[in-house]
Design a protein around this motif. Structure first.
Motif, PDB file in Angstrom:
ATOM      1  N   ILE A   5      -2.563  -8.948   8.287  1.00  0.00           N
ATOM      2  CA  ILE A   5      -3.660  -7.709   8.196  1.00  0.00           C
ATOM      3  C   ILE A   5      -3.228  -6.651   7.704  1.00  0.00           C
ATOM      4  CG2 ILE A   5      -4.696  -6.098   9.275  1.00  0.00           C
ATOM      5  CD1 ILE A   5      -3.407  -6.728  11.701  1.00  0.00           C
ATOM      6  N   ILE A   6      -4.370  -6.763   6.066  1.00  0.00           N
ATOM      7  CA  ILE A   6      -3.657  -5.800   5.112  1.00  0.00           C
ATOM      8  C   ILE A   6      -5.577  -4.760   5.450  1.00  0.00           C
ATOM      9  CG2 ILE A   6      -4.007  -5.937   2.761  1.00  0.00           C
ATOM     10  CD1 ILE A   6      -2.963  -8.942   2.719  1.00  0.00           C
ATOM     11  N   LEU A   7      -5.128  -3.587   4.980  1.00  0.00           N
ATOM     12  CA  LEU A   7      -6.092  -2.707   4.794  1.00  0.00           C
ATOM     13  C   LEU A   7      -5.270  -1.473   3.469  1.00  0.00           C
ATOM     14  CD1 LEU A   7      -4.904  -1.544   8.593  1.00  0.00           C
ATOM     15  CD2 LEU A   7      -6.622  -2.856   7.871  1.00  0.00           C
ATOM     16  N   PRO A   8      -6.409  -1.312   3.048  1.00  0.00           N
ATOM     17  CA  PRO A   8      -6.438  -0.045   1.906  1.00  0.00           C
ATOM     18  C   PRO A   8      -6.696   1.252   3.299  1.00  0.00           C
ATOM     19  CG  PRO A   8      -8.764  -1.410   2.551  1.00  0.00           C
ATOM     20  CD  PRO A   8      -7.711  -2.047   3.233  1.00  0.00           C
ATOM     21  N   ILE A   9      -5.669   2.010   2.434  1.00  0.00           N
ATOM     22  CA  ILE A   9      -5.878   3.215   3.216  1.00  0.00           C
ATOM     23  C   ILE A   9      -5.727   3.947   1.999  1.00  0.00           C
ATOM     24  CG2 ILE A   9      -4.997   2.525   5.650  1.00  0.00           C
ATOM     25  CD1 ILE A   9      -1.980   4.297   4.445  1.00  0.00           C
ATOM     26  N   HIS A  10      -6.730   6.197   2.404  1.00  0.00           N
ATOM     27  CA  HIS A  10      -6.868   6.802   1.222  1.00  0.00           C
ATOM     28  C   HIS A  10      -7.662   7.629   2.538  1.00  0.00           C
ATOM     29  CE1 HIS A  10      -6.756   8.946  -2.686  1.00  0.00           C
ATOM     30  NE2 HIS A  10      -8.350   9.298  -2.046  1.00  0.00           N
ATOM     31  N   THR A  35      -0.013  -1.829   4.825  1.00  0.00           N
ATOM     32  CA  THR A  35      -1.114  -1.283   4.221  1.00  0.00           C
ATOM     33  C   THR A  35      -1.169  -1.108   2.285  1.00  0.00           C
ATOM     34  OG1 THR A  35      -0.039   1.080   4.609  1.00  0.00           O
ATOM     35  CG2 THR A  35      -2.085  -0.236   6.224  1.00  0.00           C
ATOM     36  N   ILE A  36      -1.640  -0.842   1.543  1.00  0.00           N
ATOM     37  CA  ILE A  36      -2.796  -0.496   0.300  1.00  0.00           C
ATOM     38  C   ILE A  36      -2.230   0.550  -0.099  1.00  0.00           C
ATOM     39  CG2 ILE A  36      -3.624  -1.904  -1.811  1.00  0.00           C
ATOM     40  CD1 ILE A  36      -1.773  -2.939  -0.729  1.00  0.00           C
ATOM     41  N   TYR A  37      -1.867   1.417  -0.234  1.00  0.00           N
ATOM     42  CA  TYR A  37      -1.953   3.061  -0.771  1.00  0.00           C
ATOM     43  C   TYR A  37      -1.849   3.226  -1.948  1.00  0.00           C
ATOM     44  CZ  TYR A  37       2.908   3.823  -2.210  1.00  0.00           C
ATOM     45  OH  TYR A  37       3.697   4.010  -2.524  1.00  0.00           O
ATOM     46  N   GLU A  38      -2.770   4.804  -2.074  1.00  0.00           N
ATOM     47  CA  GLU A  38      -3.009   5.556  -3.113  1.00  0.00           C
ATOM     48  C   GLU A  38      -2.469   6.378  -2.639  1.00  0.00           C
ATOM     49  OE1 GLU A  38      -7.491   5.210  -4.450  1.00  0.00           O
ATOM     50  OE2 GLU A  38      -5.834   3.387  -5.853  1.00  0.00           O
ATOM     51  N   ASP A  39      -2.609   7.623  -3.920  1.00  0.00           N
ATOM     52  CA  ASP A  39      -1.352   8.756  -3.797  1.00  0.00           C
ATOM     53  C   ASP A  39      -3.001   9.641  -2.765  1.00  0.00           C
ATOM     54  OD1 ASP A  39       1.061   8.684  -4.056  1.00  0.00           O
ATOM     55  OD2 ASP A  39       0.704   9.135  -6.651  1.00  0.00           O
ATOM     56  N   ASP A  40      -3.043  10.705  -2.236  1.00  0.00           N
ATOM     57  CA  ASP A  40      -3.989  10.783  -1.400  1.00  0.00           C
ATOM     58  C   ASP A  40      -3.839  12.543  -0.955  1.00  0.00           C
ATOM     59  OD1 ASP A  40      -2.558  11.496   1.239  1.00  0.00           O
ATOM     60  OD2 ASP A  40      -3.868   9.659   1.365  1.00  0.00           O
ATOM     61  N   LYS A  41      -4.416  13.500  -0.945  1.00  0.00           N
ATOM     62  CA  LYS A  41      -4.807  15.032  -0.895  1.00  0.00           C
ATOM     63  C   LYS A  41      -3.688  15.136   1.246  1.00  0.00           C
ATOM     64  CE  LYS A  41      -9.425  15.360  -1.261  1.00  0.00           C
ATOM     65  NZ  LYS A  41     -10.477  16.059  -1.322  1.00  0.00           N
ATOM     66  N   MET A  60       4.066  -0.727   3.406  1.00  0.00           N
ATOM     67  CA  MET A  60       3.565  -0.279   2.448  1.00  0.00           C
ATOM     68  C   MET A  60       2.897  -0.893   1.225  1.00  0.00           C
ATOM     69  SD  MET A  60       2.043   2.465   4.402  1.00  0.00           S
ATOM     70  CE  MET A  60       2.117   3.784   3.029  1.00  0.00           C
ATOM     71  N   ILE A  61       2.410  -0.555   0.517  1.00  0.00           N
ATOM     72  CA  ILE A  61       2.675  -1.261  -1.036  1.00  0.00           C
ATOM     73  C   ILE A  61       1.705  -0.510  -1.695  1.00  0.00           C
ATOM     74  CG2 ILE A  61       1.665  -3.269  -2.500  1.00  0.00           C
ATOM     75  CD1 ILE A  61       1.946  -4.744  -0.380  1.00  0.00           C
ATOM     76  N   LYS A  62       1.930   0.578  -2.442  1.00  0.00           N
ATOM     77  CA  LYS A  62       1.361   1.514  -3.691  1.00  0.00           C
ATOM     78  C   LYS A  62       0.462   0.300  -4.523  1.00  0.00           C
ATOM     79  CE  LYS A  62       1.766   4.708  -7.136  1.00  0.00           C
ATOM     80  NZ  LYS A  62       0.903   6.007  -6.568  1.00  0.00           N
TER      81      LYS A  62
END
Length: 64
Positions: A5-10, A35-41, A60-62
């Motif tokens: 299961i691959i989930l983008p998160i922000h 989860t594919i993440y980006e830096d967020d608030k 987690m993968i950036k």
């Protein structure tokens, strides 16, 4: 059989732990949750890496 299961998160600080724990405990087949993440608030990354230490099927993968 296994499932990935691959989930983008922000900005998922509150929902991420609930979602990952629910998926991990519900799935009865071999699985991995990515989860594919980006830096967020909300700093979801920090919460995600804490979960990854706790739940062996989760990582987690950036996003680059």
């Amino acid at each position: 059989m296994s499932l990935s299961i691959i989930l983008p998160i922000h900005n998922e600080k509150e929902s991420l732990p609930i979602m990952i724990r629910l998926l991990s405990s519900t799935l009865k087949i071999k699985h991995e949750i990515i989860t594919i993440y980006e830096d967020d608030k909300e700093n979801s990354k920090k919460i995600g890496f804490e979960l990854a230490d706790e739940i062996k099927e989760f990582r987690m993968i950036k996003n680059k």
